[in-house]
Design an enzyme around this catalytic site. Structure first.
Site, PDB file in Angstrom:
ATOM      1  N   GLY A 208      42.059  39.541  51.178  1.00 47.84           N
ATOM      2  CA  GLY A 208      40.850  39.637  51.979  1.00 47.84           C
ATOM      3  C   GLY A 208      41.088  39.497  53.472  1.00 47.84           C
ATOM      4  O   GLY A 208      42.128  39.878  53.995  1.00 47.84           O
ATOM      5  N   LEU A 234      39.757  44.991  45.062  1.00 46.61           N
ATOM      6  CA  LEU A 234      40.259  44.733  46.406  1.00 46.61           C
ATOM      7  C   LEU A 234      41.636  44.083  46.374  1.00 46.61           C
ATOM      8  O   LEU A 234      41.823  43.020  45.771  1.00 46.61           O
ATOM      9  CB  LEU A 234      39.277  43.834  47.165  1.00 46.61           C
ATOM     10  CG  LEU A 234      39.673  43.470  48.605  1.00 46.61           C
ATOM     11  CD1 LEU A 234      39.721  44.723  49.467  1.00 46.61           C
ATOM     12  CD2 LEU A 234      38.693  42.445  49.181  1.00 46.61           C
ATOM     13  N   ASP A 235      42.595  44.741  47.031  1.00 48.40           N
ATOM     14  CA  ASP A 235      43.964  44.229  47.189  1.00 48.40           C
ATOM     15  C   ASP A 235      44.642  43.939  45.846  1.00 48.40           C
ATOM     16  O   ASP A 235      45.496  43.054  45.745  1.00 48.40           O
ATOM     17  CB  ASP A 235      43.972  42.958  48.051  1.00 48.40           C
ATOM     18  CG  ASP A 235      43.481  43.214  49.464  1.00 48.40           C
ATOM     19  OD1 ASP A 235      43.610  44.369  49.919  1.00 48.40           O
ATOM     20  OD2 ASP A 235      42.981  42.279  50.103  1.00 48.40           O
ATOM     21  N   GLU A 236      44.280  44.694  44.815  1.00 50.65           N
ATOM     22  CA  GLU A 236      44.850  44.472  43.485  1.00 50.65           C
ATOM     23  C   GLU A 236      45.651  45.667  42.983  1.00 50.65           C
ATOM     24  O   GLU A 236      46.159  45.648  41.871  1.00 50.65           O
ATOM     25  CB  GLU A 236      43.729  44.165  42.472  1.00 50.65           C
ATOM     26  CG  GLU A 236      42.980  42.868  42.714  1.00 50.65           C
ATOM     27  CD  GLU A 236      43.732  41.653  42.186  1.00 50.65           C
ATOM     28  OE1 GLU A 236      44.815  41.832  41.596  1.00 50.65           O
ATOM     29  OE2 GLU A 236      43.239  40.533  42.386  1.00 50.65           O
TER      30      GLU A 236
END
EC number: 3.5.1.10
Length: 291
Positions: A208, A234-236
């Protein structure tokens, strides 16, 4: 057919073949046999069988006089036999790439410089930004710039415009070079496996916003950056490359940001190069990277 694929008749074309399929005996033999039957000389070959997913992965570079349609037709037969996902391309063909950014210029500048000076195998066909800060840099490198503002009320229209550009410019790869907007689940699905993001942290830590401030607050001894494919989470997304820089207690948040920008540039450039050279194959939520 591309210029690289339509060389003079007395020169072979250098192809790169990548594939994945359920692992079973005979795959390498079948692929090598098809290439040999069509006069192919294998110049590079890498393979990996993943015991966790049960999948087999292979990347082959081959020199051959046979035209694409002949090799592709022969490979199609093998692919059906082994339930393969595969691709065939010319080695070194520049991948048509659209770069998205907001205000930070370091990643865009690095990619454009490497494309110009190091023959990074991409063709930067557009820069898209929700701000105008990057317009002079894009002009310097002679890359068309598109200002596409994004607000909560215009997000859908902005993503529709992005898809229009992807279609109009025949874009094969989208690079989020510190683009500080979250893409919708629908857009991520439509461009699955074609969007690379650079996250200014060593994922899965410090996801994040403001990861360097998070890292400083925790007193980390290493900072890092992660280049990954974008998914709706998100960001995965599947990680392609990570890099780190050692720090200590004397470093301020601003120091970490400055050091981190170097790490981001390195990690993103490697990820883009490996993708463009067809060295990255998806294995579920992970990647296989043939370096």
């Amino acid at each position: 057919m591309s210029d690289a694929a339509s060389q003079h008749a007395d020169e072979p074309t250098h192809w790169v073949l990548t594939l994945s399929c359920p692992d079973r005996p005979g795959i390498v033999r079948a692929v090598a046999g098809v290439l040999a039957d069509h006069g192919g000389n294998i110049t590079e070959s890498q393979q990996f069988g993943d015991p966790l997913s049960g999948l087999f992965f292979m990347r082959v570079q081959v020199s051959a006089y046979a035209p694409r349609e002949v090799l592709a037709g022969a490979m199609s037969t093998v692919a059906r036999t082994f339930a393969m996902t595969w691709s065939l391309d010319v080695v070194g063909r520049p991948v048509r790439t659209l770069v998205m950014g907001s205000t930070a210029a370091h990643c865009l500048n690095d990619l454009a410089f490497r494309q110009r000076s190091e023959k990074l195998p991409v063709d930067l066909v557009a820069v898209v930004s929700n701000h105008t800060s990057l317009a002079p840099l894009a002009e310097f490198y002679d890359i068309p710039f598109h200002h596409v503002p994004v607000t909560s009320a215009t997000k859908a229209q902005a993503e529709a415009r992005l898809l229009e550009l992807v279609e109009e410019l025949d874009v094969e790869l989208v690079v989020l070079a510190r683009y500080m907007q979250i893409l919708s689940d629908d857009l991520c699905r439509r461009l699955a496996g074609r969007v690379i993001n650079i996250h200014h942290s060593f994922l899965p830590s410090f996801k994040g916003a403001r990861p360097y401030a998070q890292a400083h607050d925790r007193g980390v001894k290493l900072i890092g950056a992660t280049a990954h494919y974008v998914t709706g989470d998100l960001d995965e997304g599947p990680i392609i490359e990570q890099d780190v820089e050692r720090v200590d207690h004397t470093r301020s948040v601003d120091d970490l940001v400055a050091l981190g920008q170097d790490v981001e540039r390195r990690a993103l450039a490697r990820a883009v190069r490996w993708h463009a050279e067809h060295r990255v194959l998806l294995d579920g939520h992970r990647t296989i990277v043939f370096r």
